[in-house]
Design an enzyme around this catalytic site. Structure first.
Site, mmCIF file in Angstrom:
data_model
loop_
_atom_site.group_PDB
_atom_site.id
_atom_site.type_symbol
_atom_site.label_atom_id
_atom_site.label_comp_id
_atom_site.label_asym_id
_atom_site.label_seq_id
_atom_site.Cartn_x
_atom_site.Cartn_y
_atom_site.Cartn_z
ATOM 1 C CG ASP A 44 -2.048 0.971 1.145
ATOM 2 O OD1 ASP A 44 -2.019 1.828 0.238
ATOM 3 O OD2 ASP A 44 -2.967 0.884 1.974
ATOM 4 C CG ASP A 45 -0.170 4.752 0.066
ATOM 5 O OD1 ASP A 45 -1.005 4.305 -0.741
ATOM 6 O OD2 ASP A 45 -0.455 5.612 0.923
ATOM 7 C CB CYS A 84 -6.630 2.831 -1.193
ATOM 8 S SG CYS A 84 -5.095 3.311 -0.382
ATOM 9 N NE ARG A 88 -6.179 -0.925 -1.572
ATOM 10 C CZ ARG A 88 -5.193 -1.533 -0.910
ATOM 11 N NH1 ARG A 88 -5.366 -2.728 -0.426
ATOM 12 N NH2 ARG A 88 -4.034 -0.929 -0.722
ATOM 13 C CE LYS A 141 -6.175 0.458 2.170
ATOM 14 N NZ LYS A 141 -5.321 1.657 2.221
ATOM 15 C CG HIS A 143 -9.970 1.152 1.309
ATOM 16 N ND1 HIS A 143 -8.958 2.087 1.139
ATOM 17 C CD2 HIS A 143 -11.028 1.849 1.804
ATOM 18 C CE1 HIS A 143 -9.378 3.277 1.515
ATOM 19 N NE2 HIS A 143 -10.627 3.159 1.926
ATOM 20 C CB SER A 166 -6.704 3.582 4.962
ATOM 21 O OG SER A 166 -6.847 3.488 3.577
ATOM 22 C CG HIS A 243 -1.812 3.996 3.812
ATOM 23 N ND1 HIS A 243 -2.169 4.754 4.902
ATOM 24 C CD2 HIS A 243 -2.659 4.348 2.811
ATOM 25 C CE1 HIS A 243 -3.185 5.542 4.566
ATOM 26 N NE2 HIS A 243 -3.506 5.314 3.295
ATOM 27 C CG ASP A 295 -2.479 0.910 -2.962
ATOM 28 O OD1 ASP A 295 -1.282 1.242 -2.800
ATOM 29 O OD2 ASP A 295 -3.405 1.392 -2.286
ATOM 30 C CG ASN A 296 -1.913 4.377 -4.082
ATOM 31 O OD1 ASN A 296 -2.932 3.926 -3.567
ATOM 32 N ND2 ASN A 296 -0.953 4.919 -3.345
ATOM 33 C CE LYS A 316 -2.838 7.711 -1.031
ATOM 34 N NZ LYS A 316 -2.815 7.070 0.290
HETATM 35 MG MG MG Z 1 -2.706 3.070 -1.306
#
Ligand code: MG
Length: 474
Positions: A44-45, A84, A88, A141, A143, A166, A243, A295-296, A316
């Protein structure tokens, strides 16, 4: 005494030979018929530049580096969105989130008071694989909606262990994260984020103990693999780190030269190593495809607590390359040919590629944006993906076609990289020659802009935007 004649028995060594031959044939047949297992490890991130094998000078990721050398490192691989929730949704449905309604101009992601989630009529990768008997686990996660009808267990997963949104949500009004980060790791408190940890549909811990969460996610994945090794499985392991808020367990805290962010990435890397080792020990490695991606892009305003997009522009939340191009590694020893792949790919392609490998039809009653990446993965042929659409919310901001990327709208995020700007002549970059998007060549290449305009017109002529599932809050 009864002098009964014993039945004629073949010699013992022949019995054993037939037994082993039978076992070998059964196992060979099973291996041939059994579709591959899939393990998706989703950070994540995490930024494009945050792994050793993608050039980070001080974050040590020996397991991911080894995975890349044994497998394929993709350098033009994209998330389906720059934040996010839509990202996803894109991965799990194989569709641009604008189609499912999991993208919005009102709310960029889902929140703990959001009313909705992934629509029931969307087909997830897990639902696809269930059709042919896969075991399916979502760990980490989610989300895509925290209410029961939207949870993983109602979206094709047999098992769920993780947080529903998150790790910075349900903030309890503690210290501002940026201030806490300045003071050091001990000022970042778990209790400041009252995020629930769930098993299936039950909350089992609140707030989630985030110091150990990365380790526990990896252990859950390993345990699921061991318990389900006798049938094909999908493990979707979506770490909620790096994240912010950042947390690492004791074994990793204070170890990385990159600081807490490096500790967190090292712990994720350690889990990857243990998962790959488990697959080897269990004899599953050559029939399992593992992908690691994010994810980003990195959440840059958090400075050293955010990651790095390396040489890519911005991060992001934006449709610059740093927002959506992700470090991506595929691994399946003996099947996936080790290589660096510079062709295009996207997380949406996992839906199509894995469905096809499992022998499942792609739904025909909807547009699926994923393409089959089996060619570059197994045959050293070119990727069928030739373009990428970069949406922000439900607006198309940029389009990549081959080497070129046109920006129709540019906009920064989180107070960085400038205001929204529409470009009557789009900005044009050759992102293979100029991956940092520094040199606008629109004036020199009107013919490329024309080709991209034609592609956009065709795309938009078939686009039906889904009902906005993110906007409504309680
Ligand atoms: Mg993310």
């Amino acid at each position: 005494m009864n002098d009964k004649k014993l039945p004629l028995k073949p010699p013992r060594h022949l019995c054993l030979l037939f037994l082993f031959l039978g076992m070998y044939l059964t196992s060979a047949q099973t291996n041939k018929q059994r579709p591959p297992n899939f393990v998706i490890i989703f950070a994540d991130d995490l930024g494009y530049g945050d792994l050793g094998v993608y050039g980070h000078p001080t974050i040590k990721t020996p397991n991911l580096d080894k995975m890349a050398h044994e497998g394929q490192k993709w350098t033009n691989f994209y998330a389906g969105a720059s934040v996010c929730t839509p990202s996803r949704a894109a991965l799990l449905t194989g569709r641009l989130p604008v189609r499912s309604g999991m993208a919005s101009n009102k709310q960029r992601v889902l929140f703990p008071d959001s009313k909705n989630g992934l629509p029931a009529d969307e087909i997830t990768l897990a639902e696809q694989l269930k059709k042919v008997g896969y075991g399916t686990a979502c760990i980490g996660k989610w989300h895509l909606g925290h209410k029961e009808q939207y949870l993983p267990t109602n979206n094709g997963f047999d098992y769920y262990f993780g947080i529903p949104y998150s790790n910075d949500m349900d903030a309890t009004g503690g210290k501002n994260y940026k201030e806490a980060a300045k003071e050091g790791p001990s000022a970042i408190k778990i209790a400041d984020y009252n995020v629930p940890l769930m098993r299936n549909t039950e909350i089992i811990e609140r707030p989630a103990e985030q110091n150990t969460i990365t380790k526990r996610y990896s252990e859950e994945a390993i345990s699921y693999i061991k318990k389900n090794k006798d049938k094909p499985f999908l493990v979707y392991l979506a770490h909620n780190l790096p994240h912010i808020p950042l947390f690492a367990s004791q074994a990793f805290s204070g170890k990385s030269e990159r600081g807490l962010y490096g500790d967190v990435v090292s712990e994720i890397d350690d889990g990857v190593g243990k998962i790959l080792a488990t697959l080897k020990e269990e004899g599953l490695a050559d029939n399992t495809i593992v992908i690691f991606t994010s994810d980003n892009g990195p959440w840059l305003p958090f400075k050293t607590h955010g990651g790095s997009a390396g040489l890519l522009r911005a991060g992001k939340g934006t449709t610059w390359e740093g927002g959506m191009r992700e470090p991506t590694i595929f691994w399946s020893p003996g099947k996936i040919k080790p290589a660096v792949i510079t062709d295009l790919g996207s997380t949406m392609d996992l839906f199509t590629t894995f469905s096809k490998l499992a022998g499942i039809k792609i739904p025909e009653n909807r547009i699926v944006d994923g393409v089959d990446l089996s060619g570059p993965l197994f045959e050293q042929t070119k990727s069928p993906r030739k373009n990428m659409f970069y949406y922000r919310g439900t607006d198309l901001y940029a389009v990549r076609l081959g080497d070129y990327k046109a920006h129709f709208i540019t906009e920064g995020a989180y107070g960085q990289f400038g205001e929204r700007e529409e470009h009557s002549t789009p900005l044009l970059y050759n992102v293979n020659e100029d991956p940092s998007e520094q040199f606008d060549i629109a004036a020199e290449h009107p013919e490329i802009i024309e080709q991209i305009n034609t592609l956009v017109a065709e795309h938009q002529s078939k686009l039906v935007k889904g009902k906005d599932m993110l906007a409504e809050r309680e």
